[in-house]
Design a protein around this motif. Structure first.
Motif, short mmCIF file in Angstrom:
data_model
loop_
_atom_site.label_atom_id
_atom_site.label_comp_id
_atom_site.label_asym_id
_atom_site.label_seq_id
_atom_site.Cartn_x
_atom_site.Cartn_y
_atom_site.Cartn_z
N UNK A 1 23.37 50.63 42.34
CA UNK A 1 23.30 50.08 40.99
C UNK A 1 23.56 51.16 39.95
N UNK A 2 24.00 52.33 40.39
CA UNK A 2 24.15 53.47 39.48
C UNK A 2 25.60 53.93 39.40
N UNK B 1 28.78 41.65 42.74
CA UNK B 1 29.28 43.03 42.74
C UNK B 1 29.21 43.57 44.16
N UNK B 2 30.07 44.49 44.47
CA UNK B 2 30.04 45.10 45.79
C UNK B 2 30.49 46.54 45.78
N UNK B 3 29.79 47.38 46.52
CA UNK B 3 30.19 48.77 46.72
C UNK B 3 29.48 49.29 47.96
N UNK C 1 26.44 45.32 49.58
CA UNK C 1 27.19 46.41 50.20
C UNK C 1 28.59 45.90 50.55
N UNK C 2 29.59 46.73 50.30
CA UNK C 2 30.96 46.38 50.69
C UNK C 2 31.09 46.57 52.21
N UNK C 3 31.00 45.47 52.92
CA UNK C 3 31.03 45.49 54.38
C UNK C 3 31.60 44.16 54.82
#
Length: 226
Positions: free
Chosen positions: A68-69, A61-63, A39-41
């Motif tokens: 994952x979609x 990866x981060x969001x 998680x982007x935190x």
């Protein structure tokens, strides 16, 4: 430039000084052992949580919401960020990393229960999360408070992301898909900063996982058996 960014550049000088020879073996290619989807935190230090300072070892990866979609013209697909190392660098382990008190899960929960107003970009991200969390919100016991509800849904979201990967034809069967939760809020029984395994290739039963992986038995823990 603000002072905080200038300070970051100064710290980067220390980083560069200690990394002068570290990139020798990975300048032209990479073969990371693991791809992580975090998680982007700002509280989730994506490489530091693993004690990793080795370039080329972890493809990170981060969001928001450790998704994952992504949406494509043909429908929902595994995100290219996650799929790239699996497809092109031989990576055999995917780790979905949720965390306690997740703001993206909180916002999605609020949107599903009360509705929220966010800028278009954030709304797009929440719309990607909502299909994964909607059934989890419906399963929440009536007596849980808001904090407990969010942390249960953190696990639920990780499970659903793992499930999506495991069911995708784009992810080879010999790739391990692992779901974990990073805890800095004293929700689990470990220390602040511990990573807790909650899902391995779709298996979520704690006793079964501890029996299969006794070497990490103490790190396998869930807050919600639904």
């Amino acid at each position: 430039m603000r002072d905080d960014f200038i300070e970051m550049l100064q710290r980067n000088s220390d980083h560069a000084e200690s990394f002068q020879t570290t990139f020798d073996d990975v300048q032209d290619s990479q073969r990371p052992d693991v791809v992580t989807v975090c998680c982007s935190d700002s509280r989730v230090l994506q490489d530091h949580m693993w004690g990793n300072d080795e370039p080329g070892r972890v493809f990170t990866c981060g969001n928001i919401g450790n998704r994952v979609v992504q949406r494509t013209e043909s429908g929902t697909a595994v995100s290219g960020d996650v799929l790239y190392p699996v497809e092109h660098t031989g990576t055999k382990t995917i780790v979905v990393v949720g965390h306690t008190g997740c703001g993206a899960v909180t916002a999605t929960y609020d949107d599903l229960t009360d509705g929220v107003s966010e800028p278009a970009g954030i709304t797009h991200c929440l719309e990607l999360l909502k299909p994964f969390l909607e059934s989890g919100v419906e399963r929440l016991p009536d007596e849980v408070d808001r904090t407990d509800a969010i942390n249960r849904l953190v696990e639920y979201n990780v499970d659903r992301q793992v499930e999506f990967l495991a069911e995708s034809d784009d992810v080879p069967r010999d790739v391990d898909v692992i779901g974990v939760v990073y805890d800095f809020q004293d929700v689990y029984s470990g220390r602040r900063g511990d990573v807790h395994v909650i899902n391995v290739n779709g298996e979520t039963d704690v006793d079964a996982l501890r029996e299969e992986y006794p070497e990490v038995e103490s790190r396998i823990e869930r807050r919600w058996e639904y």
